[in-house]
Design a protein around this motif. Structure first.
Motif, PDB file in Angstrom:
ATOM      1  N   SER A   1       3.827 -17.108  12.410  1.00  0.00           N
ATOM      2  CA  SER A   1       4.771 -17.784  13.250  1.00  0.00           C
ATOM      3  C   SER A   1       6.144 -17.449  13.315  1.00  0.00           C
ATOM      4  N   ALA A   2       6.191 -16.215  13.072  1.00  0.00           N
ATOM      5  CA  ALA A   2       7.555 -15.733  13.071  1.00  0.00           C
ATOM      6  C   ALA A   2       8.260 -15.390  14.193  1.00  0.00           C
TER       7      ALA A   2
ATOM      8  N   SER B   1      16.238 -10.704  10.867  1.00  0.00           N
ATOM      9  CA  SER B   1      16.814 -10.566   9.461  1.00  0.00           C
ATOM     10  C   SER B   1      16.293 -11.769   8.233  1.00  0.00           C
ATOM     11  N   GLU B   2      15.501 -12.521   8.973  1.00  0.00           N
ATOM     12  CA  GLU B   2      15.278 -14.021   8.000  1.00  0.00           C
ATOM     13  C   GLU B   2      13.904 -13.989   7.728  1.00  0.00           C
ATOM     14  N   THR B   3      13.658 -14.720   6.886  1.00  0.00           N
ATOM     15  CA  THR B   3      12.132 -14.982   6.531  1.00  0.00           C
ATOM     16  C   THR B   3      11.770 -16.268   7.364  1.00  0.00           C
TER      17      THR B   3
ATOM     18  N   LEU C   1      11.103  -9.746  17.003  1.00  0.00           N
ATOM     19  CA  LEU C   1      12.184 -10.033  17.994  1.00  0.00           C
ATOM     20  C   LEU C   1      12.523 -11.368  17.900  1.00  0.00           C
ATOM     21  N   PRO C   2      13.811 -11.763  17.981  1.00  0.00           N
ATOM     22  CA  PRO C   2      14.406 -13.076  18.285  1.00  0.00           C
ATOM     23  C   PRO C   2      13.906 -13.766  19.415  1.00  0.00           C
ATOM     24  N   LEU C   3      13.782 -15.199  19.652  1.00  0.00           N
ATOM     25  CA  LEU C   3      13.525 -15.919  20.690  1.00  0.00           C
ATOM     26  C   LEU C   3      14.838 -16.542  21.394  1.00  0.00           C
ATOM     27  N   PRO C   4      15.305 -15.900  22.528  1.00  0.00           N
ATOM     28  CA  PRO C   4      16.404 -16.231  23.199  1.00  0.00           C
ATOM     29  C   PRO C   4      16.123 -17.637  23.502  1.00  0.00           C
TER      30      PRO C   4
END
Length: 516
Positions: free
Chosen positions: A11-12, A18-20, A33-36
């Protein structure tokens, strides 16, 4: 990861690179990728409900054909544990490596009681009163996947419907399986009503259930479950028959591929044949019921040859021990030994004939009222007699050994026979393993029991006690036999066992293409 934790290594997608991710195994980092915020808002809008998913146990929305069996099974457990809360989890996903899991396979007793096979589900048998005859009310708790309009629809790779598809609704599951069904999210609250009551639950199957019920004990639960599972009803026998029939088709696929493997030089032929059978198992059922044993030449003398990475060569014997697990999780367990090129040598036929004779003697002992070891003793007597007549055993079969369960040959035959002849079969390949010795190994067979009959002869490649031409030959013949009040029923008898019938069958299946 626990059943109550909706986050996981999968679910990452919602996490910065950069985070766990929460729930991820320690030391594993998400690189997604981050989720905007804008995308998260957009993904929550303008969706119809997720496509409906029919329950796999239904056909066209109709109830499962096994619903009456599951109800009978629950009633038997209720009678054994009156006044006690009984909680049976299906289990959770197990990590294969890093952030990938093994394919889920439910805890056998859970499926035996419910017909359900999904991860995280839990059966609760809540006592209707305090007395031993008070009965229980059954409730099956199943997970609802995250659907459109929820963040997890897009971010949860394990339970988000966009990632893995939807699941049957709670109501549909209950209608198909014939049991009251509730959302898994309500399990903790519902169990609060039973706080302080003695509770039986297997430990270590589902960490979330262990956490909800810290005082639970398994007690006699697993023993009672497995002893109840010894007797199969008509529906369960039909599932085993379906597994045997599918397994026979898988063996035909394997035999049909032998000329192709040999024509290609035989390299890693065991793997090719293992994969051939696995395809049949996945097409006709859930999976293979156990790791297939595909041993060519001297690999056949290794009882659990699971590497299946050897070559095939002209003139070898192939020992294949394989079984299809159907969607209800009942499995076959069948072994055949085949001449790779379709022709027996005189030595192969001589040794094979002895094993076949021993198996036929053993199957004749599989009847209601006989003790479990009767088939084993019959097979060992025949094999020991042959070994003595061939000059391998220095004593006759009737010489006993005080410390050995078998009389034949003072136990010396075991150098070449190695293993017992039978084990129970059902929803597990080695079924009912938690049953007591007095009801299993030292018990009497009853109508409805199903067991394997699988004698063998194994002459190790380095065994100087046998003629050189025998060394490296392994032969086993295994069938799945139903105990009745009359003659035994060989559920896997559709596969030939007689030497000439085997070679004729091989020619026939090799004359036509492999088809679904």
């Amino acid at each position: 990861m626990t059943a109550a934790n909706e986050t996981s290594p999968h679910s990452a997608a919602a996490e910065p690179a950069s985070e766990t991710a929460p729930g991820t195994a320690e030391g594993i980092t998400s690189h997604d990728l981050p989720l905007p915020a804008g995308l998260a808002k957009a993904m929550a809008e303008n969706w119809d409900p997720a496509p409906a998913m029919p329950h796999p146990a239904s056909r066209g929305g109709t109830p499962s054909t096994g619903a009456a069996t599951f109800a009978r099974n629950r009633a038997a457990v209720s009678a054994a544990f009156g006044g006690q809360l009984v909680v049976i989890p299906a289990g959770v996903l197990k990590v294969r490596s890093n952030d990938t899991d093994y394919a889920f396979r439910a805890w056998s007793a859970f499926t035996w009681l419910t017909g359900e096979t999904v991860e995280g589900a839990v059966l609760v048998l809540a006592p209707s009163g305090t007395g031993p005859d008070s009965g229980h009310t059954a409730a099956l708790y199943v997970r609802e996947y995250e659907g459109p309009g929820t963040p997890g629809y897009f971010t949860n790779r394990v339970h988000g419907a966009l990632w893995v598809g939807n699941v049957p609704s709670v109501a549909d599951t209950g209608a198909v399986l014939g049991v009251a069904t509730r959302p898994l999210s309500e399990l903790g609250r519902d169990l609060e009503a039973h706080r302080g009551r003695p509770v039986l639950a297997p430990r270590g199957v589902d960490p979330a259930v262990d956490a909800l019920l810290p005082s639970a004990e398994a007690g006699r639960l697993e023993q009672v479950l497995d002893e109840l599972r010894l007797i199969k009803d008509d529906w369960e026998v039909s599932q085993l028959q379906a597994a045997c029939d599918a397994t026979a088709r898988g063996f035909a696929d394997v035999a049909a591929e032998l000329p192709t493997v040999l024509a290609g030089g035989g390299r890693r032929g065991e793997r090719w044949l293992e994969g051939t059978f696995w395809r049949r198992a996945r097409y006709e059922g859930n999976e293979v019921g156990y790791s297939s044993i595909v041993g060519a030449g001297q690999h056949a003398t290794t009882l659990h040859w699971w590497r299946d990475d050897g070559d095939l060569a002209d003139g070898q014997l192939l020992l294949a021990d394989m079984g299809v697990e159907v969607d209800s999780l009942f499995t076959a367990d069948v072994t055949r030994t085949l001449p790779v090129n379709g022709t027996w040598t005189d030595t192969q036929r001589q040794l094979y004939g002895a094993v076949l004779e021993s198996q036929e003697a053993a199957i004749a002992e599989v009847k209601a009222g006989a003790d479990f070891l009767a088939a084993h003793r019959a097979a060992m007597w025949v094999l020991a007699d042959h070994l003595h007549s061939w000059g391998v055993l220095p004593v006759t079969a009737d010489v006993s050994c005080a410390t050995d369960v078998e009389a034949p040959g003072a136990g010396l035959h075991r150098r070449y026979t190695l293993h017992g002849v039978s084990h129970m079969l059902g929803i597990d390949v080695h079924d009912c393993a938690a049953a007591r010795d007095e009801t299993y190994r030292n018990g009497r067979l009853g109508a409805g029991y199903v067991l394997t009959v699988e004698p063998g002869l194994y002459f190790q490649p380095n065994d100087l006690s046998v003629p050189p031409e025998w060394r490296g030959i392994g032969i086993r013949i295994e069938d799945d036999v139903l105990v009745t009040d009359g003659a035994p029923v060989n559920l896997s008898g559709g596969l030939p066992r007689q030497p000439d019938e085997i070679t004729a069958w091989m020619r026939e299946v090799q004359s036509r293409p492999v088809r679904p």
